[in-house]
Design a protein around this motif. Structure first.
Motif, short mmCIF file in Angstrom:
data_model
loop_
_atom_site.label_atom_id
_atom_site.label_comp_id
_atom_site.label_asym_id
_atom_site.label_seq_id
_atom_site.Cartn_x
_atom_site.Cartn_y
_atom_site.Cartn_z
N ASP A 276 0.80 -1.22 0.00
CA ASP A 276 0.00 0.00 0.00
C ASP A 276 0.84 1.27 0.00
OD1 ASP A 276 -2.35 -1.48 0.04
OD2 ASP A 276 -2.43 -1.53 2.24
N LYS A 277 2.16 1.14 -0.01
CA LYS A 277 3.03 2.32 0.06
C LYS A 277 3.17 3.06 -1.27
CE LYS A 277 7.71 3.71 1.45
NZ LYS A 277 9.02 3.23 1.97
N PRO A 278 3.28 2.39 -2.42
CA PRO A 278 3.63 3.11 -3.65
C PRO A 278 2.60 4.11 -4.16
CG PRO A 278 4.17 0.78 -3.86
CD PRO A 278 3.36 0.92 -2.62
N LEU A 279 1.30 3.77 -4.13
CA LEU A 279 0.31 4.63 -4.77
C LEU A 279 0.29 6.04 -4.19
CD1 LEU A 279 -1.93 5.21 -6.77
CD2 LEU A 279 -3.55 4.12 -5.18
N PRO A 280 0.20 6.22 -2.87
CA PRO A 280 0.19 7.60 -2.36
C PRO A 280 1.44 8.39 -2.74
CG PRO A 280 -0.51 6.06 -0.65
CD PRO A 280 0.01 5.24 -1.78
N ILE A 281 2.59 7.72 -2.75
CA ILE A 281 3.82 8.40 -3.17
C ILE A 281 3.73 8.80 -4.63
CG2 ILE A 281 6.29 8.05 -3.60
CD1 ILE A 281 6.40 6.30 -1.13
N ALA A 282 3.22 7.89 -5.46
CA ALA A 282 3.11 8.18 -6.89
C ALA A 282 2.18 9.36 -7.15
CB ALA A 282 2.60 6.94 -7.63
N VAL A 283 1.08 9.43 -6.41
CA VAL A 283 0.13 10.55 -6.57
C VAL A 283 0.81 11.87 -6.19
CG1 VAL A 283 -1.99 11.56 -5.66
CG2 VAL A 283 -1.92 9.13 -6.26
N ARG A 284 1.52 11.86 -5.05
CA ARG A 284 2.20 13.09 -4.61
C ARG A 284 3.31 13.48 -5.58
NH1 ARG A 284 1.62 10.47 0.57
NH2 ARG A 284 3.78 9.73 0.47
N THR A 285 4.05 12.50 -6.08
CA THR A 285 5.15 12.79 -7.01
C THR A 285 4.61 13.37 -8.32
OG1 THR A 285 6.49 11.03 -6.06
CG2 THR A 285 7.11 11.81 -8.24
N ARG A 286 3.51 12.81 -8.80
CA ARG A 286 2.91 13.36 -10.03
C ARG A 286 2.47 14.81 -9.81
NH1 ARG A 286 3.27 15.10 -13.86
NH2 ARG A 286 2.19 14.86 -15.85
N ARG A 287 1.89 15.09 -8.65
CA ARG A 287 1.46 16.46 -8.33
C ARG A 287 2.67 17.39 -8.27
NH1 ARG A 287 -0.61 15.80 -3.18
NH2 ARG A 287 -2.40 14.78 -4.14
N PHE A 288 3.76 16.90 -7.65
CA PHE A 288 4.97 17.73 -7.57
C PHE A 288 5.50 18.04 -8.97
CE2 PHE A 288 9.65 17.39 -7.80
CZ PHE A 288 9.95 18.64 -7.29
N LEU A 289 5.55 17.04 -9.84
CA LEU A 289 6.09 17.29 -11.18
C LEU A 289 5.22 18.26 -11.97
CD1 LEU A 289 7.27 13.68 -12.05
CD2 LEU A 289 8.69 15.65 -11.48
N ARG A 290 3.93 18.20 -11.75
CA ARG A 290 3.04 19.20 -12.39
C ARG A 290 3.38 20.60 -11.88
NH1 ARG A 290 -1.25 15.21 -11.66
NH2 ARG A 290 -1.75 14.29 -13.69
N SER A 291 3.74 20.71 -10.61
CA SER A 291 4.09 22.03 -10.07
C SER A 291 5.38 22.57 -10.69
CB SER A 291 4.23 21.95 -8.54
OG SER A 291 5.46 21.35 -8.16
#
Length: 300
Positions: A282-297
């Protein structure tokens, strides 16, 4: 708002879900990876270790497309510094991966040199420095591979400097680039591995921009890296300590890297990889969501 990075195509890979092997009970099932990488907002993926995702092109194509995903590259490990004796075995492995990569409509094959020490036990497998003859085998072998892969499958190879391989430090990477044909061999710059080995990604992009053919986006925790270096810890245990960390908490700063890549004026894939094998499912998905948001920023 940052300027849009319209030449950068962002994706992720099984590696960011803790996947290092074709089959391992500690890894998330392949269908969960595909579901979650799409849910996190990525449009592009890599194949990961051959055999983790389905290898039947029709089935894989259906599984990928119905989730709105596309494949950017396949990956192979090679030991071409060992000379012509390993060519046939290397090509057999490469051809299998390249055929599936081509069938998925991808254009790149990521080529990683083999490890000089075991990434779990730290056992020395080979000397960490190549002889002059081995350097010649490595460079000529990669050129031969680049020519053959393009001729047979229409793919470009991008060679991936990697911790605990003979292609790691700034000195080694520059020597490799200076010794290979730009028309046959380009680089997959992994920002995390390059920082792990002391390199400056922005400097490399600005100095050897025409040789950058692909990016892996990754960050290193500098405090853990200092411990790894002080204790000569091999890469596998270093990953279990958390040396590769979630952006933007580590180094290098990815915004300048992406800007430098954008300034090259060519289309580049930038595939997120956060090494964390093994990890709770259950660890990867939340990290992936946050990382995608960061890259959009950052504009990507």
């Amino acid at each position: 708002m940052p300027a849009p990075l319209d030449r950068i195509r962002v994706g992720s890979a099984p590696d960011s879900w803790g996947v290092w092997f074709p089959d391992d009970p500690r890894q998330v099932p392949w269908d969960r990876f595909l579901d979650e990488v799409a849910e996190a907002g990525y449009a592009w993926i890599e194949l990961g270790p051959y055999g983790y995702l389905p290898t039947d092109p029709a089935r894989l194509g259906d599984e990928v497309s119905r989730r709105g995903l596309r494949v950017s590259a396949g990956t192979v490990f090679t030991g071409l510094h060992r000379g012509p004796a390993v060519w046939d075995g290397t090509w057999e492995q490469v051809a299998r991966v390249a055929a599936l990569t081509q069938a998925m409509g991808a254009g790149h094959l990521v080529v990683i040199p083999s490890f000089w020490r075991d990434d779990k036990t730290a056992e020395l497998l080979e000397p960490p420095e190549l002889t002059r003859e081995q350097w010649s085998h490595l460079t000529r072998g990669m050129e031969r591979l680049g020519h053959r892969v393009r001729e047979s499958y229409g793919l470009d190879i991008v060679v991936h400097p990697h911790a605990d391989t003979h292609l790691d430090t700034e000195e080694h990477v520059e020597r490799f680039l200076d010794s290979t044909d730009p028309g046959l061999v380009r680089l997959c710059l992994d920002t995390g591995h390059y920082a792990y080995c002391g390199g400056d990604s922005v400097k490399l992009i600005e100095t050897y921009g025409e040789r950058i053919g692909y990016l892996h986006l990754k960050q290193v925790d500098p405090e853990i890296l200092a411990e790894v270096r002080a204790q000569a810890i091999p890469f596998g245990p270093a990953v279990r300590r958390g040396v590769m960390c979630e952006p933007p908490s580590g180094v290098p700063d990815l915004a300048p890297v992406l800007t430098a890549a954008q300034n090259l004026g060519v289309d580049l894939f930038a595939i997120v990889e956060q090494d964390m094998y093994p990890c709770p499912p259950d660890k990867p998905l939340p990290i992936a969501v946050r990382t995608r948001r960061f890259l959009r920023s950052c504009g990507a």
